[in-house]
Design a protein around this motif. Structure first.
Motif, mmCIF file in Angstrom:
data_model
loop_
_atom_site.group_PDB
_atom_site.id
_atom_site.type_symbol
_atom_site.label_atom_id
_atom_site.label_comp_id
_atom_site.label_asym_id
_atom_site.label_seq_id
_atom_site.Cartn_x
_atom_site.Cartn_y
_atom_site.Cartn_z
ATOM 1 N N VAL A 49 0.833 -1.199 0.000
ATOM 2 C CA VAL A 49 0.000 0.000 0.000
ATOM 3 C C VAL A 49 0.874 1.257 0.000
ATOM 4 C CG1 VAL A 49 -1.671 1.316 1.368
ATOM 5 C CG2 VAL A 49 -1.971 -1.135 1.067
ATOM 6 N N ALA A 50 1.943 1.251 0.814
ATOM 7 C CA ALA A 50 2.836 2.412 0.870
ATOM 8 C C ALA A 50 3.539 2.633 -0.466
ATOM 9 C CB ALA A 50 3.863 2.228 1.982
ATOM 10 N N SER A 52 2.450 1.730 -3.426
ATOM 11 C CA SER A 52 1.444 2.223 -4.362
ATOM 12 C C SER A 52 1.167 3.706 -4.141
ATOM 13 C CB SER A 52 0.167 1.408 -4.206
ATOM 14 O OG SER A 52 -0.830 1.898 -5.046
ATOM 15 N N GLU A 53 1.068 4.120 -2.866
ATOM 16 C CA GLU A 53 0.782 5.521 -2.554
ATOM 17 C C GLU A 53 1.955 6.430 -2.920
ATOM 18 O OE1 GLU A 53 -1.974 7.092 -1.305
ATOM 19 O OE2 GLU A 53 -3.034 5.213 -1.607
ATOM 20 N N SER A 56 2.793 5.983 -7.136
ATOM 21 C CA SER A 56 1.754 6.004 -8.168
ATOM 22 C C SER A 56 1.762 7.307 -8.969
ATOM 23 C CB SER A 56 0.379 5.774 -7.561
ATOM 24 O OG SER A 56 0.075 6.795 -6.644
ATOM 25 N N ASP A 57 2.294 8.398 -8.391
ATOM 26 C CA ASP A 57 2.397 9.652 -9.144
ATOM 27 C C ASP A 57 3.477 9.567 -10.218
ATOM 28 O OD1 ASP A 57 0.388 10.751 -7.666
ATOM 29 O OD2 ASP A 57 1.712 11.783 -6.265
ATOM 30 N N ARG A 63 0.377 1.251 -9.286
ATOM 31 C CA ARG A 63 -0.942 0.995 -8.704
ATOM 32 C C ARG A 63 -1.350 -0.459 -8.885
ATOM 33 N NH1 ARG A 63 -3.384 6.143 -11.439
ATOM 34 N NH2 ARG A 63 -2.514 7.714 -10.067
ATOM 35 N N SER A 68 3.284 -3.769 -7.174
ATOM 36 C CA SER A 68 3.595 -3.225 -5.853
ATOM 37 C C SER A 68 3.897 -4.330 -4.849
ATOM 38 C CB SER A 68 2.457 -2.333 -5.346
ATOM 39 O OG SER A 68 1.236 -3.025 -5.341
#
Length: 196
Positions: A49-50, A52-53, A56-57, A63, A68
């Motif tokens: 999750v980290a 991806s966060e 992802s930019d 994503r 990930s």
């Protein structure tokens, strides 16, 4: 050739329940394995999750759940193979306790905003915050002291240095949050003294 008999010794911790030591070793091994699998699953999920966060930019490919997860698994493998995991594990507990003190601070502020008594969350928050910051300072100092005195070499040198500075970064973040919390407490106290 019947069942194996184990003599009961007085004061022996391993026979405190009257169970054979082989059973205790087997049970303990299974429990350690279950805890290890559970922790790895949680670590991979949170790291996924980290990742991806954070990334992802840069590219939408991060994503993707599979990409990930692979990145998180590789980062976890690097931590384990280099031995840095044991240093990071120490700081993980400190970060977790800081989050708990932050949660208590938010509950305390909410109770104050509702005009309710908040001492039952305020004092545990203070205790948890102070002891956690002190423990992080002690741990970080110990890790960096080994670095600056030359007590560690190789991978341990890099691990101690990195984790020592991460520990100090956690302390700085905790102090910033503490200052913001004090300001928020002051605002709610000022509102409490004003007439409705």
């Amino acid at each position: 050739c019947g069942p194996k008999k184990y003599p009961k010794k007085r004061g022996s911790a391993e026979l405190g329940l009257g169970l054979p030591p082989d059973l205790g070793v087997s049970y303990g091994s299974v429990m350690i394995l279950i805890v290890a699998i559970t922790l790895m699953q949680l670590v991979i999920r949170f790291m996924r999750v980290a990742t991806s966060e954070l990334l992802s930019d840069i590219s939408p490919i991060f994503r993707n759940i599979h990409i990930s997860t692979i990145i998180a698994s590789l980062l976890g493998m690097i931590l384990v193979l280099t031995g840095w995991w044991k240093y990071l594990w120490i700081l993980f507990g400190g970060a977790n306790q800081l989050l708990a003190s932050l949660a208590l601070m938010l509950v305390t502020l909410w109770l104050m905003s509702e005009g309710k008594k908040a001492f039952w969350t305020f004092y545990p928050m203070i205790f948890m915050f102070i002891t956690t910051v002190a423990a992080l300072l002690y741990t970080s100092y110990g890790l960096l002291h080994k670095v600056f005195t030359g007590a560690v070499k190789g991978e341990a040198l890099v691990g101690n240095t990195l984790m020592g500075f991460i520990g100090f970064a956690l302390v700085i973040g905790a102090i910033i949050l503490g200052v913001e919390g004090v300001k928020a407490f002051g605002r709610y106290r000022a509102l409490k003294t004003q007439p409705r």
